[in-house]
Design an enzyme around this catalytic site. Sequence first.
Site, PDB file in Angstrom:
ATOM      1  N   TYR A 153      -0.406  -9.122 -12.656  1.00 44.42           N
ATOM      2  CA  TYR A 153      -1.391 -10.178 -12.395  1.00 44.42           C
ATOM      3  C   TYR A 153      -1.473 -11.370 -13.128  1.00 44.42           C
ATOM      4  O   TYR A 153      -1.922 -11.475 -14.182  1.00 44.42           O
ATOM      5  CB  TYR A 153      -2.722  -9.546 -12.584  1.00 44.42           C
ATOM      6  CG  TYR A 153      -2.940  -8.236 -11.743  1.00 44.42           C
ATOM      7  CD1 TYR A 153      -1.934  -7.748 -10.656  1.00 44.42           C
ATOM      8  CD2 TYR A 153      -3.850  -7.125 -12.022  1.00 44.42           C
ATOM      9  CE1 TYR A 153      -2.086  -6.525  -9.952  1.00 44.42           C
ATOM     10  CE2 TYR A 153      -4.101  -6.072 -11.380  1.00 44.42           C
ATOM     11  CZ  TYR A 153      -3.108  -5.733 -10.293  1.00 44.42           C
ATOM     12  OH  TYR A 153      -3.274  -4.654  -9.511  1.00 44.42           O
ATOM     13  N   PHE A 185      -7.936  -1.265  -2.030  1.00 41.26           N
ATOM     14  CA  PHE A 185      -8.503  -2.123  -0.967  1.00 41.26           C
ATOM     15  C   PHE A 185      -9.330  -1.472  -0.153  1.00 41.26           C
ATOM     16  O   PHE A 185      -9.086  -0.847   1.032  1.00 41.26           O
ATOM     17  CB  PHE A 185      -7.185  -2.486   0.013  1.00 41.26           C
ATOM     18  CG  PHE A 185      -6.265  -3.253  -0.501  1.00 41.26           C
ATOM     19  CD1 PHE A 185      -6.595  -4.405  -1.279  1.00 41.26           C
ATOM     20  CD2 PHE A 185      -4.835  -3.154  -0.471  1.00 41.26           C
ATOM     21  CE1 PHE A 185      -5.859  -5.495  -1.732  1.00 41.26           C
ATOM     22  CE2 PHE A 185      -4.255  -4.041  -1.113  1.00 41.26           C
ATOM     23  CZ  PHE A 185      -4.402  -5.322  -1.685  1.00 41.26           C
ATOM     24  N   PRO A 186     -10.647  -0.829  -0.585  1.00 44.05           N
ATOM     25  CA  PRO A 186     -11.630  -0.441   0.144  1.00 44.05           C
ATOM     26  C   PRO A 186     -12.104  -0.977   1.440  1.00 44.05           C
ATOM     27  O   PRO A 186     -12.802  -0.081   2.269  1.00 44.05           O
ATOM     28  CB  PRO A 186     -13.040  -0.470  -0.816  1.00 44.05           C
ATOM     29  CG  PRO A 186     -12.573  -1.683  -1.855  1.00 44.05           C
ATOM     30  CD  PRO A 186     -11.215  -1.814  -2.005  1.00 44.05           C
TER      31      PRO A 186
END
Length: 294
Positions: free
Chosen positions: A66, A215-216
């Site tokens: 990241y 990724f809710p």
Amino acid sequence: MATQIELGGTFTLPGTSMTVNRMGYGAMQLAGPQVWGPPRDIDAAVAVLREAVEAGVDHIDTSDFYGPHVTNQIIKQALHPYPDGLVIVTKVGARRGEDKSWIHALSRQELIDAVHDNLRNLALDTLDVVNLRVGGVMGPAEGSIAEPLTVLAELKQQGLIRHLGLSNVTPGQLSEAQKITEIVCIQNLYNVAHRGDDAFIDNLTQQGIAYAPFFPLGGFTPLQSSALDRAAASLQATPMQVALAWLLQRSPNILLIPGTSSTNHLRENLKAATLQLPPETITQLNTIGGGAGQ
């Protein structure tokens, strides 16, 4: 000073002494746009991390790809020396191209280098949990994962890693992995609209293995989003809060890692841990993904 709230109960990773609050924090959004480069406001990113930990978050999900490197360096700046009980979970198995693409990095040397990058940028001697990321950007791909996992198992034996997990995997790949080493957690795409892992989650529950969905709110159609919006409005909550609360109520082994670079959104996300969805709301939400749920 942040107020500590009940964060969805606790879960103990199997075969470990690591007990964490089920509501954690995902650090991906601390980097710049497209998870590339530094954020516009590093002080704000530091503030989000510190408030999360003050509020009781003791499980942070990150990766050295990241940024790359940026997110881990911000975590170190904000939280090192780390408080007792804080579990940092990182991922290896990918790298970033100069065009900001996500590229597999599963060779022996790439995995060794990635573990050492995480150790250096987090200022740790041992990584708590390392997830091996395989598959595609959003989901698993069939095939053996024995070769890269064996490399990580060796690094675990050397004392550089305490525990191992998997990301973007199938049930068959978990079974293969368990012949090589103990697996404490799985991280896959799953939410109220994407229910492909329902049976997998039930099996993991029986094994006592943690499941951290990413990724809710990812991949919703407009119709699915409108159904979630209606449920949220009826509860005077945000759609994200309802999506997170549904996950917490779905299964006791689910650990949440919602990410944000905003302290206001962080507070909203954490409040989802106190939101109890009534049975009729759960029934309505379960129709979004076509699953029966629990």
